[in-house]
Write a protein that holds these residues in place. Structure first.
Motif, mmCIF file in Angstrom:
data_model
loop_
_atom_site.group_PDB
_atom_site.id
_atom_site.type_symbol
_atom_site.label_atom_id
_atom_site.label_comp_id
_atom_site.label_asym_id
_atom_site.label_seq_id
_atom_site.Cartn_x
_atom_site.Cartn_y
_atom_site.Cartn_z
ATOM 1 N N MET A 131 0.843 -1.193 0.000
ATOM 2 C CA MET A 131 0.000 0.000 0.000
ATOM 3 C C MET A 131 0.874 1.238 0.000
ATOM 4 O O MET A 131 1.400 1.629 1.029
ATOM 5 C CB MET A 131 -0.887 0.003 1.264
ATOM 6 C CG MET A 131 -1.884 -1.133 1.297
ATOM 7 S SD MET A 131 -3.079 -0.989 -0.052
ATOM 8 C CE MET A 131 -4.034 -2.465 0.216
ATOM 9 N N ASN A 132 1.094 1.828 -1.151
ATOM 10 C CA ASN A 132 2.031 2.945 -1.136
ATOM 11 C C ASN A 132 1.472 4.302 -1.547
ATOM 12 O O ASN A 132 2.210 5.240 -1.742
ATOM 13 C CB ASN A 132 3.281 2.608 -1.943
ATOM 14 C CG ASN A 132 2.938 1.779 -3.156
ATOM 15 O OD1 ASN A 132 1.797 1.805 -3.592
ATOM 16 N ND2 ASN A 132 3.905 1.062 -3.691
ATOM 17 N N TYR A 133 0.159 4.390 -1.655
ATOM 18 C CA TYR A 133 -0.444 5.693 -1.941
ATOM 19 C C TYR A 133 -1.667 5.931 -1.053
ATOM 20 O O TYR A 133 -2.327 4.978 -0.626
ATOM 21 C CB TYR A 133 -0.906 5.781 -3.401
ATOM 22 C CG TYR A 133 0.216 6.080 -4.369
ATOM 23 C CD1 TYR A 133 0.530 7.388 -4.715
ATOM 24 C CD2 TYR A 133 0.958 5.039 -4.932
ATOM 25 C CE1 TYR A 133 1.557 7.662 -5.601
ATOM 26 C CE2 TYR A 133 1.994 5.301 -5.818
ATOM 27 C CZ TYR A 133 2.290 6.619 -6.147
ATOM 28 O OH TYR A 133 3.305 6.888 -7.016
ATOM 29 N N ALA A 134 -1.949 7.208 -0.813
ATOM 30 C CA ALA A 134 -3.206 7.567 -0.155
ATOM 31 C C ALA A 134 -3.888 8.629 -1.006
ATOM 32 O O ALA A 134 -3.230 9.480 -1.602
ATOM 33 C CB ALA A 134 -2.938 8.118 1.238
ATOM 34 N N ILE A 135 -5.211 8.557 -1.045
ATOM 35 C CA ILE A 135 -5.987 9.651 -1.628
ATOM 36 C C ILE A 135 -6.200 10.627 -0.477
ATOM 37 O O ILE A 135 -6.603 10.215 0.613
ATOM 38 C CB ILE A 135 -7.338 9.133 -2.161
ATOM 39 C CG1 ILE A 135 -7.096 8.190 -3.349
ATOM 40 C CG2 ILE A 135 -8.248 10.292 -2.560
ATOM 41 C CD1 ILE A 135 -8.316 7.391 -3.758
ATOM 42 N N ALA A 136 -5.871 11.895 -0.695
ATOM 43 C CA ALA A 136 -5.950 12.830 0.423
ATOM 44 C C ALA A 136 -6.717 14.079 0.034
ATOM 45 O O ALA A 136 -6.670 14.522 -1.115
ATOM 46 C CB ALA A 136 -4.543 13.210 0.882
ATOM 47 N N GLY B 110 -3.677 0.800 -11.147
ATOM 48 C CA GLY B 110 -2.431 0.061 -10.960
ATOM 49 C C GLY B 110 -1.659 0.480 -9.719
ATOM 50 O O GLY B 110 -0.585 -0.046 -9.446
ATOM 51 N N LYS B 111 -2.181 1.455 -8.965
ATOM 52 C CA LYS B 111 -1.476 1.883 -7.751
ATOM 53 C C LYS B 111 -2.141 1.239 -6.537
ATOM 54 O O LYS B 111 -3.349 1.033 -6.515
ATOM 55 C CB LYS B 111 -1.542 3.402 -7.611
ATOM 56 C CG LYS B 111 -0.683 4.127 -8.640
ATOM 57 C CD LYS B 111 -0.606 5.611 -8.336
ATOM 58 C CE LYS B 111 0.554 6.259 -9.032
ATOM 59 N NZ LYS B 111 0.182 6.920 -10.293
ATOM 60 N N ASN B 112 -1.319 0.920 -5.534
ATOM 61 C CA ASN B 112 -1.863 0.386 -4.290
ATOM 62 C C ASN B 112 -2.335 1.527 -3.407
ATOM 63 O O ASN B 112 -1.528 2.319 -2.945
ATOM 64 C CB ASN B 112 -0.777 -0.380 -3.530
ATOM 65 C CG ASN B 112 -0.631 -1.779 -4.059
ATOM 66 O OD1 ASN B 112 -1.622 -2.408 -4.433
ATOM 67 N ND2 ASN B 112 0.604 -2.251 -4.100
#
Ligand SMILES: [Zn+2]
Length: 315
Positions: free
Chosen positions: A1-6, A56-58
């Motif tokens: 998990m390497n991204y967050a929606i912020a 494609g992003k976690n």
């Protein structure tokens, strides 16, 4: 998990972006916040999130910092003083729509976490963040964790009363720090001064229109060496320092980070505030913590909202 929606939802702007674990903000979008209809805020949020390309992003989840009183556990925005968005369970609404973990916190808490993890407070343990904008928000980190209090309402530093009988605050109290040292207070003082001194640089910068006089012009004039504006900022710094001294006496933090629009005033505000703080701190002036401006600028809130996701998802 390497991204967050912020997302950072304030009374003026609604920002959405994609942030990686190192604090790099990608695909930033910014919109004016709809003022009167909460449904418009929610639709805008849907639209902005759906515009992000996270194929494609976690994604670890969605983090939001909202300018108001937020019940973090339940994800409910309880009260927003400066735009209409009261009693809304944002966590439920967004979880249903996007089927991923959602964390909602107060915007100043998010900014505190952002500055602690990615900004001016890196490596500190006990940090207090003050957002100096129209009002004054606060976020408190103790032993590396956000302190939210019993009912999620801790850190309302702007509503600390420092002068009973003083000017009325947006919350209904008199003489709160925000009513004395917030941006709106500076706007008001600037208009009073400009009214009295029609030959002043502030009045000239406002092209002789009193309704255009505001705190930002005071800063602009002061940076050009205007003595009158400098005096105004010094008076403002004095009141801010009373608030800072109270924070230091209660919490004894490593660092106080100041963010928000008033940071534009730079050392003209910071230096006198620090000088007075030193005099007011209880017992021993060597206990005065570092007081600095934030390193993340207007992105502190959105980066903090992402940090909230990463922090919660490892728990
Ligand atoms: Zn207040």
């Amino acid at each position: 998990m390497n991204y967050a929606i912020a997302s950072d939802i304030g009374a003026t702007n609604l920002r959405v972006g994609l942030v990686d674990t190192k604090g790099v903000l990608e695909q930033k979008q910014e919109y004016p916040t709809p003022q009167n209809d909460p449904n418009e805020v929610i639709s805008l949020l849907y639209k902005a999130i759906e515009r992000l390309d996270f194929n494609g992003k976690n994604i670890a989840g969605i983090g939001l910092g909202v300018g108001g009183l937020v019940n973090f556990e339940q994800g409910i925005v309880e009260y927003t003083p400066n735009f209409s968005f009261n009693n809304i369970n944002l966590k439920d609404i967004l979880t249903k729509r996007f089927k991923m973990p959602v964390y909602v916190d107060n915007d100043a808490n998010a900014a505190a976490l952002g500055e602690k993890i990615y900004g001016a407070g890196k490596g500190t343990k006990n940090l207090v963040c003050l957002t100096l904008g129209t009002g004054i928000g606060g976020g408190i980190i103790i032993n590396d964790s956000l302190y939210r209090g019993t009912t999620s309402a801790a850190g309302e530093i702007g509503h600390m009363t420092i002068q009973t009988g003083g000017p009325l605050c947006g919350c209904g109290n008199d003489g709160d720090l925000e009513a004395l040292a917030g941006g709106r207070a500076l706007d008001k003082e600037a208009r009073e001064v400009a009214q009295k001194h029609k030959d002043s640089l502030i009045f000239r910068l406002a092209e002789g229109k009193i309704e255009r006089v505001n705190g930002a012009l005071v800063t602009k004039a002061a940076l050009q060496g205007d003595e009158l504006s400098n005096e105004l900022l010094k008076e403002h710094a004095k009141l801010l320092a009373v608030g800072l001294a109270n924070i230091v006496n209660i919490l004894d933090p490593d660092i106080i980070v100041l963010t928000g629009g008033m940071a534009e005033a730079g050392n003209l505000l910071l230096q006198p505030a620090k000088d007075i703080l030193k005099k007011r701190v209880f017992a021993d002036s060597t206990r005065v913590p570092k007081v600095v401006y934030g390193a993340l600028g207007p992105d502190a809130g959105i980066l903090g909202a992402a940090a909230l996701v990463f922090e919660q998802s490892v728990k």
